[in-house]
Design an enzyme around this catalytic site. Structure first.
Site, PDB file in Angstrom:
ATOM      1  N   GLY A 224       0.300  -1.456  -0.230  1.00 51.39           N
ATOM      2  CA  GLY A 224      -0.161   0.309   0.273  1.00 51.39           C
ATOM      3  C   GLY A 224       1.220   1.372  -0.285  1.00 51.39           C
ATOM      4  O   GLY A 224       0.270   2.192  -0.545  1.00 51.39           O
ATOM      5  N   GLU A 258       4.631  -6.665   2.115  1.00 51.55           N
ATOM      6  CA  GLU A 258       4.320  -6.345   0.616  1.00 51.55           C
ATOM      7  C   GLU A 258       3.355  -5.261  -0.055  1.00 51.55           C
ATOM      8  O   GLU A 258       2.594  -5.212  -0.627  1.00 51.55           O
ATOM      9  CB  GLU A 258       3.117  -7.227   0.657  1.00 51.55           C
ATOM     10  CG  GLU A 258       2.338  -8.326   1.876  1.00 51.55           C
ATOM     11  CD  GLU A 258       0.968  -8.717   1.791  1.00 51.55           C
ATOM     12  OE1 GLU A 258      -0.240  -7.837   1.464  1.00 51.55           O
ATOM     13  OE2 GLU A 258       1.127  -9.867   2.118  1.00 51.55           O
ATOM     14  N   PRO A 259       4.698  -5.443  -0.752  1.00 62.09           N
ATOM     15  CA  PRO A 259       4.418  -3.926  -1.314  1.00 62.09           C
ATOM     16  C   PRO A 259       4.862  -4.000  -3.049  1.00 62.09           C
ATOM     17  O   PRO A 259       5.837  -5.270  -3.188  1.00 62.09           O
ATOM     18  CB  PRO A 259       6.411  -3.163  -0.881  1.00 62.09           C
ATOM     19  CG  PRO A 259       6.886  -4.101  -0.840  1.00 62.09           C
ATOM     20  CD  PRO A 259       5.977  -5.590   0.161  1.00 62.09           C
ATOM     21  N   GLY A 260       4.346  -3.411  -3.493  1.00 56.12           N
ATOM     22  CA  GLY A 260       3.547  -3.983  -4.752  1.00 56.12           C
ATOM     23  C   GLY A 260       4.300  -2.300  -5.810  1.00 56.12           C
ATOM     24  O   GLY A 260       4.983  -2.372  -6.519  1.00 56.12           O
ATOM     25  N   ARG A 261       4.168  -1.225  -5.991  1.00 51.86           N
ATOM     26  CA  ARG A 261       3.372  -0.284  -6.045  1.00 51.86           C
ATOM     27  C   ARG A 261       4.841   0.477  -5.323  1.00 51.86           C
ATOM     28  O   ARG A 261       5.595   1.390  -6.817  1.00 51.86           O
ATOM     29  CB  ARG A 261       2.724   0.513  -6.163  1.00 51.86           C
ATOM     30  CG  ARG A 261       1.989   2.038  -7.026  1.00 51.86           C
ATOM     31  CD  ARG A 261       1.168   2.573  -6.070  1.00 51.86           C
ATOM     32  NE  ARG A 261      -0.136   1.954  -5.701  1.00 51.86           N
ATOM     33  CZ  ARG A 261      -0.934   2.206  -6.495  1.00 51.86           C
ATOM     34  NH1 ARG A 261      -0.864   2.763  -7.835  1.00 51.86           N
ATOM     35  NH2 ARG A 261      -2.294   1.195  -6.365  1.00 51.86           N
ATOM     36  N   TYR A 301      -9.053   4.164 -13.019  1.00 56.02           N
ATOM     37  CA  TYR A 301      -9.718   4.544 -11.708  1.00 56.02           C
ATOM     38  C   TYR A 301      -9.121   6.362 -11.741  1.00 56.02           C
ATOM     39  O   TYR A 301      -8.644   6.958 -11.059  1.00 56.02           O
ATOM     40  CB  TYR A 301      -8.581   4.192 -11.004  1.00 56.02           C
ATOM     41  CG  TYR A 301      -7.521   2.689 -10.834  1.00 56.02           C
ATOM     42  CD1 TYR A 301      -8.582   1.926  -9.741  1.00 56.02           C
ATOM     43  CD2 TYR A 301      -7.069   1.787 -11.747  1.00 56.02           C
ATOM     44  CE1 TYR A 301      -8.614   0.715 -10.091  1.00 56.02           C
ATOM     45  CE2 TYR A 301      -6.253   1.441 -11.615  1.00 56.02           C
ATOM     46  CZ  TYR A 301      -7.292  -0.168 -10.676  1.00 56.02           C
ATOM     47  OH  TYR A 301      -7.264  -1.052 -10.543  1.00 56.02           O
ATOM     48  N   CYS A 326     -11.991   1.498 -29.762  1.00 56.06           N
ATOM     49  CA  CYS A 326     -13.705   1.873 -30.022  1.00 56.06           C
ATOM     50  C   CYS A 326     -13.795   2.338 -28.826  1.00 56.06           C
ATOM     51  O   CYS A 326     -14.467   1.078 -27.727  1.00 56.06           O
ATOM     52  CB  CYS A 326     -13.716   0.598 -30.711  1.00 56.06           C
ATOM     53  SG  CYS A 326     -12.896   0.296 -32.138  1.00 56.06           S
ATOM     54  N   GLU A 327     -13.320   2.902 -27.964  1.00 60.74           N
ATOM     55  CA  GLU A 327     -13.947   3.534 -26.155  1.00 60.74           C
ATOM     56  C   GLU A 327     -13.643   4.818 -26.605  1.00 60.74           C
ATOM     57  O   GLU A 327     -12.855   5.206 -26.614  1.00 60.74           O
ATOM     58  CB  GLU A 327     -13.930   2.880 -25.637  1.00 60.74           C
ATOM     59  CG  GLU A 327     -13.429   0.967 -25.547  1.00 60.74           C
ATOM     60  CD  GLU A 327     -14.001   0.423 -24.388  1.00 60.74           C
ATOM     61  OE1 GLU A 327     -15.277   1.345 -23.771  1.00 60.74           O
ATOM     62  OE2 GLU A 327     -14.722  -0.903 -24.599  1.00 60.74           O
TER      63      GLU A 327
HETATM   64  N1  LLP Z   1      -1.001  -7.032  -0.751  1.00 60.07           N
HETATM   65  C1  LLP Z   1      -2.243  -6.940  -0.542  1.00 60.07           C
HETATM   66  C2  LLP Z   1      -3.000  -8.058   0.172  1.00 60.07           C
HETATM   67  C3  LLP Z   1      -2.689  -6.594  -1.664  1.00 60.07           C
HETATM   68  O1  LLP Z   1      -4.086  -6.859  -1.976  1.00 60.07           O
HETATM   69  C4  LLP Z   1      -2.458  -5.736  -2.371  1.00 60.07           C
HETATM   70  C5  LLP Z   1      -2.445  -5.460  -3.400  1.00 60.07           C
HETATM   71  C6  LLP Z   1      -1.190  -6.440  -2.278  1.00 60.07           C
HETATM   72  C7  LLP Z   1      -0.284  -6.428  -1.363  1.00 60.07           C
HETATM   73  C8  LLP Z   1      -0.127  -4.586  -2.836  1.00 60.07           C
HETATM   74  O2  LLP Z   1      -0.491  -3.192  -2.732  1.00 60.07           O
HETATM   75  P1  LLP Z   1       0.293  -2.095  -3.647  1.00 60.07           P
HETATM   76  O3  LLP Z   1       1.633  -1.749  -1.668  1.00 60.07           O
HETATM   77  O4  LLP Z   1       0.710  -2.359  -4.432  1.00 60.07           O
HETATM   78  O5  LLP Z   1      -0.358  -0.840  -3.159  1.00 60.07           O
HETATM   79  N2  LLP Z   1      -4.778  -1.448  -9.176  1.00 60.07           N
HETATM   80  C9  LLP Z   1      -4.560  -1.017  -9.150  1.00 60.07           C
HETATM   81  C10 LLP Z   1      -4.796  -1.548  -7.268  1.00 60.07           C
HETATM   82  C11 LLP Z   1      -5.081  -2.473  -6.691  1.00 60.07           C
HETATM   83  C12 LLP Z   1      -3.977  -3.194  -5.656  1.00 60.07           C
HETATM   84  C13 LLP Z   1      -4.312  -4.252  -5.114  1.00 60.07           C
HETATM   85  N3  LLP Z   1      -4.180  -5.216  -3.857  1.00 60.07           N
HETATM   86  C14 LLP Z   1      -3.871   0.588  -9.220  1.00 60.07           C
HETATM   87  O6  LLP Z   1      -3.464   0.281 -10.504  1.00 60.07           O
HETATM   88  O7  LLP Z   1      -4.044   0.947  -8.497  1.00 60.07           O
END
Ligand code: LLP
Length: 400
Positions: A224, A258-261, A301, A326-327
């Protein structure tokens, strides 16, 4: 980064990832938690390319997965099984079984029904399943409603009261071993307060469980961490870590996050070429060869992504950057001040390394873009551009 040469070499539309930037993000976060044992489980969903996962695995990261497909990717990319966690509200029986067979670190459970299912499957396999419960702390993360997850109106996790019951049950089960506690309140969090409040609430539960001799070893704070897309203020890793750690005094748990972004968004670029310009009575449109199937965030979003026409400094006027689909929702930017463009000019869409390619599709029978890594000044392909043949491969034999 020399975007023009990369576009000339690999074609467009193209994803380009700065692996050195990815590395520095991992290191920055790891360093922030340096006072404690920590495991950074990269959220594979943000950018699932095998080479990206491998880069983080080589640095010591684990993986947070939400499908057995992601678990397989993580294993294939070299993430050790004891650093893989499996989250998600709807795990199928076969996914649970495979995760138990692979002996991953733990499964994050999101309901009582799921816990009973995991217990049953573990019993059949004569195993003890390591588990963690995802607690919904009922905190408003103050982010976009589609990526907010920590309120009781969201489908994720269980209320604290139910979590307590689940731990009491799991603690006595011969086929469940509660080892972790988990929460994740949303994505693109730019304020510290909700994270602190959530950690505070969940740490109280942790301490109650420890007092009951339920041996929780992992405090999983989810992902997050927000990033800068425009000029927003966001959280710095040091403050993030301090806020969480301040709720854990007197305990010896390992922090899992659990960082993604945070890891991949800002180091990713989407390159697309200008096809045409046109002007209506009210609008200027720059039509490019990439589209919403490549990067859906702006339309899904209303997300902002910075844009730039390579090599053209002087801003001309406001324009929408749109794709060929086409949107009306097929756009990357709206009313952005943009230089005058000509056929073949290169447009860079910034901060596209997370939830870009991983959310892409083949809508309008558009082959997905190639992906390229740049590391230490060298570039290399990490996913080939799809072909028309790839797209029809699973259909063509059924044509009567
Ligand atoms: N852990 C859990 C349980 C999650 O559901 C998520 C993201 C993460 C970790 C990683 O979150 P982050 O660090 O990336 O914020 N598609 C959307 C974001 C959806 C996130 C879903 N869950 C976007 O493009 O903004």
């Amino acid at each position: 980064m020399d975007f023009s040469s990369l576009a000339a070499k690999y074609g467009t539309p193209l994803y380009v990832y700065d692996f050195d930037h990815f590395k520095s993000r991992y290191e920055e976060l790891k360093e922030a938690f340096s006072g404690r044992k920590s495991l950074i489980c990269y959220a594979v969903k943000a950018n699932s390319n095998l080479s990206v996962i491998k880069l983080f695995a080589n640095l010591g990261a684990g993986a947070d997965c939400v499908s057995i497909g992601e678990v397989r990717r993580a294993l294939m990319a070299g993430v050790p099984k004891y650093k893989i966690i499996f989250s998600g509200v709807g795990k199928r029986d076969d996914e649970i079984e495979e995760a138990l067979k692979e002996d991953i670190l733990f499964l994050n459970l999101e309901s009582e029904a799921e816990m009973l299912r995991v217990e049953e499957i573990a019993r059949k396999m004569d195993k003890k399943a390591r588990i963690s419960v995802r607690v919904n702390p009922d905190i408003d993360p103050r982010t976009h409603p589609y990526i907010s997850t920590g309120l009781t109106e969201n489908k994720f996790g269980v209320d604290i009261e139910i979590a307590k019951k689940m731990y009491a049950y799991a603690g006595k089960s011969t086929h469940l071993e509660p080892v972790g506690i988990h929460f994740h309140i949303g994505s693109q969090l730019t304020e510290l307060e909700p994270i602190y409040e959530a950690a505070q609430k969940v740490s109280e539960l942790l301490k109650a469980l420890l007092a009951l001799k339920i041996d929780i070893k992992f405090f999983d704070v989810g992902g997050g961490l927000g990033v800068i897309y425009d000029n927003e203020e966001t959280i710095v890793p040091y403050d993030y870590a301090q806020a969480i750690l301040s709720t854990l005094s007197g305990t010896d748990v390992t922090i899992v996050c659990e960082p993604g972004r945070f890891m991949t968004a800002n180091g990713g670029y989407f390159l697309t070429k200008v096809l045409y310009e046109k002007t209506s009575k009210t609008k200027r449109f720059v039509i490019v060869d990439g589209a919403m199937n490549d990067l859906i965030r702006p339309t899904l979003y209303e997300a902002f992504h910075g844009v730039e026409v390579v090599g053209k400094e002087s801003v001309k006027s406001k324009a929408d950057i749109v794709g060929p689909i086409c949107e009306s929702g097929d756009f990357f930017a709206k009313d952005e001040e943009l230089a005058e463009t000509a056929h073949g000019d290169l447009v860079v869409i910034k901060s596209a390394g997370s939830y870009g390619f991983s959310m892409s599709s083949n809508y309008n029978t558009r082959p997905r873009a190639a992906e390229v890594a740049v590391e230490g000044g060298e570039d290399r392909m990490i996913r080939q551009r799809e072909s028309f043949e790839n797209l029809i491969a699973l259909e063509k034999d059924f044509l009567k």
